[in-house]
Design a protein around this motif. Structure first.
Motif, PDB file in Angstrom:
ATOM      1  N   PRO A 293      74.897  39.532  22.305  1.00  0.00           N
ATOM      2  CA  PRO A 293      74.253  38.420  21.578  1.00  0.00           C
ATOM      3  C   PRO A 293      73.719  37.370  22.538  1.00  0.00           C
ATOM      4  O   PRO A 293      74.240  37.182  23.636  1.00  0.00           O
ATOM      5  CB  PRO A 293      75.404  37.863  20.730  1.00  0.00           C
ATOM      6  N   ALA A 294      72.682  36.688  22.099  1.00  0.00           N
ATOM      7  CA  ALA A 294      72.084  35.629  22.918  1.00  0.00           C
ATOM      8  C   ALA A 294      73.081  34.488  23.094  1.00  0.00           C
ATOM      9  O   ALA A 294      73.871  34.185  22.201  1.00  0.00           O
ATOM     10  CB  ALA A 294      70.806  35.129  22.265  1.00  0.00           C
ATOM     11  N   LEU A 295      73.051  33.883  24.257  1.00  0.00           N
ATOM     12  CA  LEU A 295      73.948  32.776  24.573  1.00  0.00           C
ATOM     13  C   LEU A 295      73.133  31.708  25.288  1.00  0.00           C
ATOM     14  O   LEU A 295      72.477  32.002  26.295  1.00  0.00           O
ATOM     15  CB  LEU A 295      75.090  33.268  25.467  1.00  0.00           C
ATOM     16  N   ASP A 296      73.137  30.516  24.757  1.00  0.00           N
ATOM     17  CA  ASP A 296      72.341  29.426  25.349  1.00  0.00           C
ATOM     18  C   ASP A 296      73.057  28.903  26.584  1.00  0.00           C
ATOM     19  O   ASP A 296      73.666  27.827  26.572  1.00  0.00           O
ATOM     20  CB  ASP A 296      72.144  28.321  24.316  1.00  0.00           C
ATOM     21  N   ALA A 297      73.027  29.717  27.651  1.00  0.00           N
ATOM     22  CA  ALA A 297      73.746  29.347  28.869  1.00  0.00           C
ATOM     23  C   ALA A 297      73.098  30.018  30.061  1.00  0.00           C
ATOM     24  O   ALA A 297      72.407  31.036  29.937  1.00  0.00           O
ATOM     25  CB  ALA A 297      75.206  29.768  28.762  1.00  0.00           C
ATOM     26  N   GLU A 298      73.335  29.413  31.220  1.00  0.00           N
ATOM     27  CA  GLU A 298      72.859  29.980  32.484  1.00  0.00           C
ATOM     28  C   GLU A 298      73.955  29.848  33.527  1.00  0.00           C
ATOM     29  O   GLU A 298      74.721  28.878  33.521  1.00  0.00           O
ATOM     30  CB  GLU A 298      71.596  29.264  32.973  1.00  0.00           C
ATOM     31  N   LEU A 299      74.014  30.799  34.428  1.00  0.00           N
ATOM     32  CA  LEU A 299      74.902  30.736  35.583  1.00  0.00           C
ATOM     33  C   LEU A 299      74.024  30.789  36.824  1.00  0.00           C
ATOM     34  O   LEU A 299      73.318  31.780  37.034  1.00  0.00           O
ATOM     35  CB  LEU A 299      75.894  31.903  35.573  1.00  0.00           C
ATOM     36  N   ALA A 300      74.019  29.740  37.604  1.00  0.00           N
ATOM     37  CA  ALA A 300      73.150  29.635  38.780  1.00  0.00           C
ATOM     38  C   ALA A 300      71.690  29.864  38.406  1.00  0.00           C
ATOM     39  O   ALA A 300      70.943  30.505  39.141  1.00  0.00           O
ATOM     40  CB  ALA A 300      73.593  30.625  39.850  1.00  0.00           C
ATOM     41  N   GLY A 301      71.297  29.330  37.238  1.00  0.00           N
ATOM     42  CA  GLY A 301      69.920  29.455  36.785  1.00  0.00           C
ATOM     43  C   GLY A 301      69.573  30.796  36.179  1.00  0.00           C
ATOM     44  O   GLY A 301      68.416  31.025  35.811  1.00  0.00           O
ATOM     45  N   ILE A 302      70.539  31.689  36.036  1.00  0.00           N
ATOM     46  CA  ILE A 302      70.299  33.030  35.489  1.00  0.00           C
ATOM     47  C   ILE A 302      70.746  33.059  34.030  1.00  0.00           C
ATOM     48  O   ILE A 302      71.897  32.699  33.734  1.00  0.00           O
ATOM     49  CB  ILE A 302      71.063  34.097  36.289  1.00  0.00           C
ATOM     50  N   PRO A 303      69.891  33.472  33.088  1.00  0.00           N
ATOM     51  CA  PRO A 303      70.306  33.561  31.684  1.00  0.00           C
ATOM     52  C   PRO A 303      71.494  34.508  31.514  1.00  0.00           C
ATOM     53  O   PRO A 303      71.619  35.519  32.205  1.00  0.00           O
ATOM     54  CB  PRO A 303      69.057  34.112  30.981  1.00  0.00           C
ATOM     55  N   VAL A 304      72.369  34.160  30.575  1.00  0.00           N
ATOM     56  CA  VAL A 304      73.586  34.935  30.321  1.00  0.00           C
ATOM     57  C   VAL A 304      73.651  35.279  28.840  1.00  0.00           C
ATOM     58  O   VAL A 304      73.311  34.454  27.983  1.00  0.00           O
ATOM     59  CB  VAL A 304      74.849  34.122  30.714  1.00  0.00           C
ATOM     60  N   ARG A 305      74.076  36.501  28.536  1.00  0.00           N
ATOM     61  CA  ARG A 305      74.313  36.911  27.156  1.00  0.00           C
ATOM     62  C   ARG A 305      75.785  37.274  26.981  1.00  0.00           C
ATOM     63  O   ARG A 305      76.420  37.786  27.907  1.00  0.00           O
ATOM     64  CB  ARG A 305      73.450  38.121  26.794  1.00  0.00           C
ATOM     65  N   GLY A 306      76.299  37.048  25.782  1.00  0.00           N
ATOM     66  CA  GLY A 306      77.682  37.375  25.484  1.00  0.00           C
ATOM     67  C   GLY A 306      78.295  36.314  24.609  1.00  0.00           C
ATOM     68  O   GLY A 306      77.609  35.388  24.149  1.00  0.00           O
ATOM     69  N   THR A 307      79.590  36.420  24.355  1.00  0.00           N
ATOM     70  CA  THR A 307      80.263  35.436  23.513  1.00  0.00           C
ATOM     71  C   THR A 307      81.758  35.468  23.755  1.00  0.00           C
ATOM     72  O   THR A 307      82.304  36.478  24.228  1.00  0.00           O
ATOM     73  CB  THR A 307      79.970  35.714  22.020  1.00  0.00           C
ATOM     74  N   TRP A 308      82.429  34.353  23.451  1.00  0.00           N
ATOM     75  CA  TRP A 308      83.879  34.290  23.513  1.00  0.00           C
ATOM     76  C   TRP A 308      84.469  35.006  22.299  1.00  0.00           C
ATOM     77  O   TRP A 308      83.898  34.966  21.206  1.00  0.00           O
ATOM     78  CB  TRP A 308      84.348  32.834  23.507  1.00  0.00           C
TER      79      TRP A 308
END
Length: 380
Positions: A293-308
């Motif tokens: 699933p889409a996740l409104d987050a980035e790690l070091a500017g890289i888009p991230v998908r997933g969820t808790w």
């Protein structure tokens, strides 16, 4: 990081006999995030790879296991475990085994995911497929080290007896050691080892089996107190393939003492060409990313998908787990010890390539992405 009690054995196949001698014992550090993470990496690419199924496995595994506080023994909900079906018990045990195998490689060989590659034998890159047999017996994981590749086998079972660790080897252990000896001989004496996890009413423990070889002596001396008169198991070599479960493909007909090497395996991981971005492992991670699933987050500017997801399959959640996939390869990652020091017990995180796993207490808020970046990635 938590601990499990470990016994270390060295064994040799000599003529018609196998001799295994206990050479050390002590606490083995095991991270719950790493244990869950390795299970997520162990995908069979001949089947559909889907994020939702991996998340379901993560939730189930984290519900049975508990990491109470840093340095404390890893625990299992034994009451729920023994009440579960054989298939569920097998999943929990085998998944835990992969985590113990990786922890053993860190302790024995100084394997570090930030510096050394790791592959599942079910998802080897195409450039490696010609070096290994496609069918028959094979280990689970392939660790790449400066001195060469080391194959690892993860097994285990529920221990119903009052004592968690057995005093005699089981038939399954004997058979698997013999099968691995055959596999090693057919691959020019390929280095290998095996972990065998025990889950019982008193907790979790592991036996680690190393073929007798001087190359392991330094690691043993540095990590565990050597035992000059440890327990010894002796048992005869039998034809392991006469008892091979249905579904395994054609085994070699040779015995460990007569098997002729049939293929060459490169010695040093450093001599391998860079990983192909379209390799089997890369495609697996991309499938996980595409189905997450889409996740409104980035790690070091890289888009991230997933969820808790809460680990609440058996009742109120003790932990919540994030299984996430990055859109691309992140910057260089910090080593495991540095990560643990930076996290200061607030959460347990593991990043391998594009796959990220984070475990936190359900009573605490999730870490900010800036905190994860500071813990996981090396300074620019």
């Amino acid at each position: 990081m938590n601990t499990v009690w470990a016994r270390v054995w060295q064994f040799r196949v000599q003529g018609p006999m196998v001799t295994a001698t206990q050479v050390g014992q002590g606490d083995l550090g095991v991270g719950l995030a790493r244990l869950i993470h390795i299970n997520a990496l162990a995908c069979d690419l001949n089947r559909v790879v889907d994020y939702r199924t991996k998340q379901l496995e993560v939730r189930l595994l984290a519900s049975y296991l508990d990491a109470p506080s840093a340095g404390a023994p890893l625990q299992v909900d034994h009451r729920a475990f023994v009440a579960s079906s054989r298939h569920i018990r097998g999943f929990v045990t085998e998944s835990s085994g992969l985590g113990m195998l990786t922890a053993a490689s860190e302790a024995l060989f100084a394997w570090d995911n930030a510096a050394h590659a790791l592959h599942s034998f079910d998802a080897l890159p195409g450039r490696m497929l010609t070096g290994y047999q496609n069918g028959g017996v094979r280990p689970d994981l392939l660790f790449h080290l400066p001195g060469g590749r080391v194959a690892g086998e993860a097994r285990g079972r529920h221990r119903r007896a009052k004592t968690l660790l057995p005093t005699r080897p089981l038939a399954e252990q004997k058979r698997r050691l013999q099968e691995l000896a055959l596999w090693s001989a057919s691959h020019r004496d390929h280095a290998y080892f095996m972990s065998w996890v025990w889950i019982g009413r008193s907790g979790v423990a592991v036996d680690i089996f190393l073929p007798q070889d001087k190359r392991w002596d330094g690691a043993l001396d540095a990590r565990w107190k050597r035992q000059s008169e440890g327990d010894q198991w002796r048992f005869p070599v039998e034809d392991p393939f006469g008892q091979m479960p249905a579904g395994d493909s054609e085994p070699p007909a040779a015995t460990p003492s007569t098997t002729r090497p049939i293929m060459s395996v490169p010695a040093a991981a450093g001599t391998q060409p860079p990983a192909d971005p379209l390799s089997r492992t890369g495609r697996m991670v991309q499938r996980l990313y595409d189905t997450a699933p889409a996740l409104d987050a980035e790690l070091a500017g890289i888009p991230v998908r997933g969820t808790w997801v809460p680990a609440d399959a058996l009742g109120p959640a003790q932990h919540e787990v994030l299984l996430a996939v990055l859109a691309e390869q992140p910057p260089p990652q910090a080593g495991v010890r540095e990560r643990l020091a930076r996290a200061e017990g607030r959460f347990d995180a593991c990043l391998d390539g594009r796959l990220l796993t984070v475990v936190r207490s359900a009573a605490q808020p999730p870490p900010a992405w800036q905190d994860l970046e500071q813990v996981l990635l090396s300074p620019a």
